[in-house]
Enzyme design. Structure first.
Site, PDB file in Angstrom:
ATOM      1  N   CYS A 162     -12.440   4.708  21.143  1.00  0.00           N
ATOM      2  CA  CYS A 162     -14.054   4.475  21.988  1.00  0.00           C
ATOM      3  C   CYS A 162     -14.096   4.693  23.305  1.00  0.00           C
ATOM      4  O   CYS A 162     -13.163   3.303  23.819  1.00  0.00           O
ATOM      5  CB  CYS A 162     -14.811   3.880  21.305  1.00  0.00           C
ATOM      6  SG  CYS A 162     -16.251   3.433  22.593  1.00  0.00           S
ATOM      7  N   CYS A 209     -20.355   8.879  25.668  1.00  0.00           N
ATOM      8  CA  CYS A 209     -19.890   9.202  24.933  1.00  0.00           C
ATOM      9  C   CYS A 209     -18.590   9.212  25.206  1.00  0.00           C
ATOM     10  O   CYS A 209     -18.289  10.531  26.661  1.00  0.00           O
ATOM     11  CB  CYS A 209     -19.426  10.096  23.986  1.00  0.00           C
ATOM     12  SG  CYS A 209     -17.620   9.553  23.245  1.00  0.00           S
TER      13      CYS A 209
END
Length: 276
Positions: A220, A81
């Site tokens: 993201c 991430c």
């Protein structure tokens, strides 16, 4: 249980300090913590654990002291991430758990070693160079949208919208359909549109994303890297810098010959205790 809440361009995380890896973290507990009505709320959980104390991080313990144990909001694991890594580094620095030698700090993740760089209030993380490896489609309502599969340590499908279709008009309350043969563990799906020219970058792209395990998020980081790589490929460039605007703000992605730098703000906004 102590916690800190942080976010990177609206991609928000609950940070749990667990240096020695003693916390009994389960999928159900993660999902409860991330519940926006009954818990703290977040797109995921970042457990802060020494690499030597976690089975997924021990192989990198010689290169990085800390392992980012990242969980999606539904209690599933994710390999990487990008925004989470930047928030993770902010937490290490502000709590004094780590210092940036020469302005750099290594972090162990399930996708390998990530290096962070500090520039004032901005934190950039160096990740693997995105790899474009196939074409596929995503289905959304009655739409079938062609896209490019991209590996950034986790799987992505980047789908540029055709002319006349607005990003704001997409219904991302449901997961897009995808090819399970190409993405057996699921995929993050990015929908993009061209942005107006921005000084100092090679391209400007607008993006919305549906993340596997977390639904639509405001940002993201790895998705921005995937989108940047596709945008550069579409103008016949292998390297360059792309401004990626997400609902939560702007990220800057620089693709080099052998890596990808994701840059943007990372903030800690609250601390407290929770009762499992």
């Amino acid at each position: 249980m102590e916690f800190t809440k942080g976010h990177g361009t609206g991609n928000d995380f609950v940070i749990l300090p667990d240096p020695d890896g003693t916390l009994d973290l389960t999928p159900d507990l993660v999902a409860a913590i991330c519940d926006r009505r009954r818990g703290i709320g977040g797109d995921g959980v970042l457990r802060v654990v020494r690499a030597a104390k976690h089975p997924d991080g021990v192989a990198l313990a010689g290169e990085a002291e800390w392992f980012m144990d990242y969980w999606n909001s539904d209690g599933s694991f994710a390999e990487m991430c990008g925004n989470g890594a930047r928030v993770f580094v902010r937490y290490l620095l502000e709590t004094g758990l780590a210092t940036a030698a020469g302005g750099a700090l290594p972090v162990a993740t399930r996708a390998g070693l990530v290096r962070a760089r500090l520039d004032g209030d901005v934190i950039a993380v160096e990740m693997r160079r995105p790899r474009l490896h196939a074409t596929s489609t995503a289905t959304l309502g009655g739409l079938t949208l062609p896209g490019t599969a991209v590996d950034v340590g986790n799987p992505h499908l980047v789908c540029p919208l055709p002319a006349g279709l607005e990003l704001t008009g997409l219904d991302l309350t449901r997961a897009p359909g995808f090819d399970p043969a190409l993405f057996p563990t699921g995929v993050n799906v990015e929908f993009t549109a061209p942005g107006d020219p921005v000084t100092g970058v090679d391209a400007h792209v607008l993006m919305r994303v549906y993340e596997r395990g977390s639904a639509e998020t405001l940002s993201c980081g790895t998705g921005a890297c995937a989108v940047a790589a596709v945008a550069l490929h579409d103008v016949a460039r292998d390297t360059g810098t792309v401004a990626v605007d997400v609902p939560g703000g702007r990220l800057t992605v620089t693709v080099t010959d052998d890596s990808c730098w994701l840059s943007g703000p990372a903030l800690l906004v609250a601390t407290g205790t929770l009762t499992p």
